[in-house]
Design a protein around this motif. Structure first.
Motif, PDB file in Angstrom:
ATOM      1  N   TYR A 137       0.832  -1.204   0.000  1.00 26.86           N
ATOM      2  CA  TYR A 137       0.000   0.000   0.000  1.00 26.86           C
ATOM      3  C   TYR A 137       0.869   1.257   0.000  1.00 26.86           C
ATOM      4  O   TYR A 137       0.477   2.290  -0.542  1.00 26.86           O
ATOM      5  N   LEU A 138       2.032   1.161   0.601  1.00 25.63           N
ATOM      6  CA  LEU A 138       3.003   2.251   0.508  1.00 25.63           C
ATOM      7  C   LEU A 138       3.539   2.346  -0.909  1.00 25.63           C
ATOM      8  O   LEU A 138       3.678   3.444  -1.466  1.00 25.63           O
ATOM      9  N   ILE A 158      -0.886   4.611   0.970  1.00 27.88           N
ATOM     10  CA  ILE A 158      -0.279   5.178   2.179  1.00 27.88           C
ATOM     11  C   ILE A 158       0.801   6.135   1.707  1.00 27.88           C
ATOM     12  O   ILE A 158       1.768   5.715   1.068  1.00 27.88           O
ATOM     13  N   HIS A 160       3.115   8.208   3.249  1.00 26.69           N
ATOM     14  CA  HIS A 160       4.398   8.440   3.910  1.00 26.69           C
ATOM     15  C   HIS A 160       4.890   7.171   4.600  1.00 26.69           C
ATOM     16  O   HIS A 160       4.111   6.473   5.261  1.00 26.69           O
ATOM     17  N   SER A 161       6.155   6.881   4.484  1.00 25.76           N
ATOM     18  CA  SER A 161       6.719   5.662   5.063  1.00 25.76           C
ATOM     19  C   SER A 161       6.610   5.652   6.581  1.00 25.76           C
ATOM     20  O   SER A 161       6.433   4.589   7.187  1.00 25.76           O
ATOM     21  N   ASP A 193       4.195   6.456   8.253  1.00 28.43           N
ATOM     22  CA  ASP A 193       2.842   6.056   8.638  1.00 28.43           C
ATOM     23  C   ASP A 193       2.739   4.569   8.939  1.00 28.43           C
ATOM     24  O   ASP A 193       1.787   4.134   9.606  1.00 28.43           O
ATOM     25  N   ILE A 194       3.659   3.749   8.426  1.00 28.01           N
ATOM     26  CA  ILE A 194       3.587   2.305   8.653  1.00 28.01           C
ATOM     27  C   ILE A 194       4.624   1.836   9.669  1.00 28.01           C
ATOM     28  O   ILE A 194       4.889   0.633   9.786  1.00 28.01           O
ATOM     29  N   ILE A 217      11.027  -0.889   3.966  1.00 29.28           N
ATOM     30  CA  ILE A 217      10.784   0.419   3.365  1.00 29.28           C
ATOM     31  C   ILE A 217      11.860   0.750   2.347  1.00 29.28           C
ATOM     32  O   ILE A 217      11.575   1.300   1.275  1.00 29.28           O
ATOM     33  N   GLU A 257      11.341   1.897  -1.609  1.00 30.69           N
ATOM     34  CA  GLU A 257      11.928   3.101  -2.203  1.00 30.69           C
ATOM     35  C   GLU A 257      12.754   2.761  -3.435  1.00 30.69           C
ATOM     36  O   GLU A 257      12.732   3.497  -4.439  1.00 30.69           O
TER      37      GLU A 257
END
Length: 534
Positions: free
Chosen positions: A46-47, A52, A54-55, A57-58, A130, A134
């Motif tokens: 979802y990132l 979502i 912003h990273s 946020d998770i 993450i 990216e």
């Protein structure tokens, strides 16, 4: 007492924070080999897709928050490479050794690259943190590629496919198994597979990638699949390198063996999360589960036990849920494959019913499959639809955890209001139908059963205008409204198999024929392709 937790994911953080709430005196240390803390692995697709934004946020609490709020010392970039159980010393990679009184292994599972020619290419990625998200997003945006190949057919792979669809990619998905979502039966997954194809996803099921090349991947049947970017999402394996080196016992599933208090064969070493073996409440079989809620419950058991509380984990009902291209798929308990492997006899039936009163906006069809034993015990449920699936599967899971039976479903209280349910809910109908089967009042015909009698009188009870548009091969159209006038058409020397688009009309036709002393009548037990627009 000094408690050291290896792993900074949800399991490790839950252990540390729950322990701190129980005890202010214990020294607590978390060692995490990555530079990320408390990342929600399930949220990575979802990132990736931008749902979502912003990273952060998770992520859970930051290192400073863990120190300031919970007085937990978190050390990122600290990789444990050996455990000296005798002296209770941890050897780290390029850092000083760390001692412990009690140790918690919360290393979770790892996503490994399969041994395929070319799999180490710069355009082939894994989705496990993450930093990986990216890298994928940077490659996708910087190169302008559009053809994405995904390996795997589980929840993570499908969520990744949907994420790339939101980014405007063209998706190909290769899965070694003959279906997606291994926890579901094929009668359910076929509808989801059709949904994926409607969105343009090219599915290669029952296939493996034999090699990656510059612009294409070659499958094991020599099929060439064009791709610019590939993501390995074939499922994770327990991270048990440390336990093996420390002579910690593993089970048949490859996970760490633990007792009800989550202790390993070393009473001072505990383990929780995707790297441990647990017992299924239906089959009794030992297995591993990648389940964040289960991992948190296991972590709480460890923390309570370390504080002298009589905490224990019991066999649990397996359950899961996924959102796939607008549809929710959820299950609790076991499906046909798992029950057959465990040698457990079962019966099953399908039910199509609207999520709430049909006259309300947003009322949509739900498809359920209920599996149950000859004594009425519920063995599993699978649900598919856009509305109302999660609540109903949750309710059945709770019943199953208490040994629930189909009679309990008949009487199950469901809150009713037109926007949310029907006066007789799908759960009540599932229970009623299953109970009727067990009483011998209702018979189902499974066309896919190996011993199925193929010489049947297949009857479509819908209106002629619907029959003319599409119907099952070999079917005869006898509308429900005319059945009583055409009883002489129905044979008594072969099975009469009834179907419609949702099952209710066929059930009414069944009652009519049984009321006229036909004991050779059956309901089709395979969801018709005429049902649910998937």
């Amino acid at each position: 007492m000094k408690v050291v937790v290896i792993g900074g994911g949800a399991t490790g953080i839950s252990t540390a924070t729950h322990l701190r709430r129980r005890n202010e005196e214990t020294e607590i240390v978390i060692l995490e080999k990555k530079q990320e803390l408390g990342v929600s692995f399930c949220a990575l697709p979802y990132l990736l897709g931008g749902l979502i934004p912003h990273s952060e946020d998770i992520c859970g609490a930051s290192v400073s928050q863990m120190q300031q709020i919970f007085n937990v010392d978190v050390k990122l970039g600290h990789e444990v490479i050996d455990i000296d159980r005798k002296n209770k010393i941890l050897t780290l990679n390029e850092q000083a050794p760390v001692s412990y009184d009690k140790l918690v292994l919360a290393t979770g599972a790892v996503q490994l690259r399969p041994d395929i020619d070319g799999v180490l290419g710069d355009n082939i990625f894994t989705l496990r943190d993450i930093a990986g998200v990216e890298k994928i997003r940077a490659y996708f945006s910087d190169t302008g590629v559009r053809n994405v190949l995904i390996l795997g057919g589980g929840e993570m792979a499908l969520a990744t496919a949907e994420a790339f669809m939101h980014l405007g990619a063209h998706i190909s998905l290769v899965e070694e198994a003959p279906q997606i979502l291994p926890d579901f039966d094929t009668g359910m997954t076929k509808r989801l597979e059709n949904q994926l194809r409607k969105f343009g996803v090219k599915l290669y099921l029952g296939r493996k990638v034999a090699g990656f090349y510059d612009t294409y991947a070659k499958l094991d049947n020599e099929t060439l699949v064009k791709y610019d970017l590939a993501v390995i999402a074939t499922g994770a394996r327990p991270d048990v390198k440390l336990p093996i080196m420390a002579d910690i016992s593993l089970g048949l599933s490859g996970g760490i063996l633990v007792n009800e208090h989550m202790q390993t064969n070393d009473p001072d070493i505990f383990a929780a999360g995707a790297n441990v073996e647990c017992n299924d409440a239906v089959t009794g079989k030992a297995e591993r589960r990648t389940s964040a809620p289960l991992a948190v419950r296991q972590a709480n058991v460890i923390a309570d036990f370390l504080c002298g509380r009589p905490a224990a984990i019991k066999a649990e009902i397996s359950c899961g849920i996924a959102r796939i291209f607008g549809y929710t798929a959820a299950f609790a308990g076991n499906g046909e494959k798992q029950l057959q492997q465990a040698g457990i006899p079962f019966k099953y039936l399908y039910l199509l019913q609207n999520s709430n009163d049909i006259y309300m906006p947003g009322s949509e069809q739900m498809l359920f499959k209920l599996l149950f034993a000859a004594d009425g015990k519920i063995l599993g449920i699978q649900g598919l639809g856009t509305n109302g699936i999660q609540a109903r599967v949750n309710a059945v899971a709770a019943l199953m955890q208490k040994g629930g039976r189909v009679d309990d479903l008949c009487r199950f209280p469901v809150p009713y209001a037109p926007p949310y349910a029907c006066p007789k809910d799908a759960l009540n109908n599932l229970g009623s139908l299953a109970a009727a089967v067990l009483r011998g009042e209702l018979q189902y015909y499974d066309a896919e059963a190996p011993d199925a009698d193929k010489d049947i009188f297949l009857t479509d009870v819908r209106r002629p205008e619907h029959f003319d548009v599409r119907h099952l091969p070999g079917a005869v159209n006898i509308p429900l409204t005319t059945m009583r006038k055409q009883l002489s058409v129905f044979p008594r020397d072969k099975k009469i198999v009834l179907y419609c688009n949702d099952g209710y009309g066929a059930y009414l036709a069944y009652c009519i024929l049984r009321g006229h002393n036909y004991d050779n009548v059956y309901l089709l037990n395979t969801p018709s392709d005429l049902s649910m627009d998937l």
